[in-house]
Design an enzyme around this catalytic site. Structure first.
Site, PDB file in Angstrom:
ATOM      1  CB  ILE A  75      -0.859   0.151   1.088  1.00 41.76           C
ATOM      2  CG1 ILE A  75      -1.783  -1.246   1.604  1.00 41.76           C
ATOM      3  CG2 ILE A  75      -1.790   1.313   1.262  1.00 41.76           C
ATOM      4  CD1 ILE A  75      -2.954  -1.313   0.614  1.00 41.76           C
ATOM      5  CB  ALA A  76       3.060   3.076  -2.001  1.00 40.88           C
ATOM      6  CD  GLU A 109       4.525 -10.447   5.392  1.00 35.09           C
ATOM      7  OE1 GLU A 109       4.350 -11.575   5.738  1.00 35.09           O
ATOM      8  OE2 GLU A 109       4.476  -9.614   4.372  1.00 35.09           O
ATOM      9  CG  ASN A 114       4.679   2.527   8.414  1.00 34.52           C
ATOM     10  OD1 ASN A 114       3.850   3.545   8.826  1.00 34.52           O
ATOM     11  ND2 ASN A 114       4.774   2.395   7.002  1.00 34.52           N
ATOM     12  CE1 TYR A 121      -2.389  -2.003   5.605  1.00 28.67           C
ATOM     13  CE2 TYR A 121      -0.475  -2.153   6.987  1.00 28.67           C
ATOM     14  CZ  TYR A 121      -0.966  -1.911   5.698  1.00 28.67           C
ATOM     15  OH  TYR A 121      -0.296  -1.372   4.671  1.00 28.67           O
TER      16      TYR A 121
END
Length: 151
Positions: A75-76, A109, A114, A121
């Site tokens: 995810i970015a 992961e 982070n 999440y």
């Protein structure tokens, strides 16, 4: 920018250039452009989505469908568009696709450092279930393993 300006849809080969820019700005060891092309065009397990504004990809997310599990790969979000709910929209879309496809559990992961990603999440029902020691090759950082049951 509001969330109404963001369109989330399946990634196409035409999105690769924009996604590669996001990738390079987001990760210390980014995937190559060829790796992204392979994922989108040739990996039958892969499902990728993009978040776009005016047709330009500003974020992306992906997962692999393995039996009845979804493994989120990336995810970015482009740095200029972070903290505006784009990552949330991407995770929400992947969870929605997982439900449609009969995926029962999802995993990923995330770097131990982070906290923002972990909070994202958790917001979507993922829970810490383990740790991969020294998982990240750039600095040896641990990865937190998260699972979402009952998708």
């Amino acid at each position: 920018m509001g969330l109404d300006d963001v369109e989330v849809s399946y990634m196409t080969p035409e999105d690769i250039e924009d996604v590669f820019i996001v990738e390079k700005l987001s990760f210390t060891i980014p995937w190559s452009k060829n790796a992204l092309i392979e994922e989108v065009l040739n990996n039958k397990l892969a499902i990728y989505v993009t978040a776009k504004i005016n047709g330009k990809a500003i974020g992306y997310g992906g997962m692999w469908e393995i039996c009845d599990e979804g493994h989120i790969t990336n995810i970015a979000v482009h740095p200029e568009f972070r903290q505006h709910g784009v990552g949330s929209r991407l995770v929400k879309k992947l969870v929605s696709i997982a439900k449609e496809r009969g995926i029962k559990k999802m995993t990923l992961e995330v770097r131990k450092s982070n906290a923002a990603a972990q909070a994202l999440y958790i917001k979507y029902g993922f829970k810490e279930q383990g740790c991969r020691k020294g998982y990240y090759s750039d600095n040896g950082e641990d990865a937190i393993i998260m699972w979402k049951d009952n998708v």
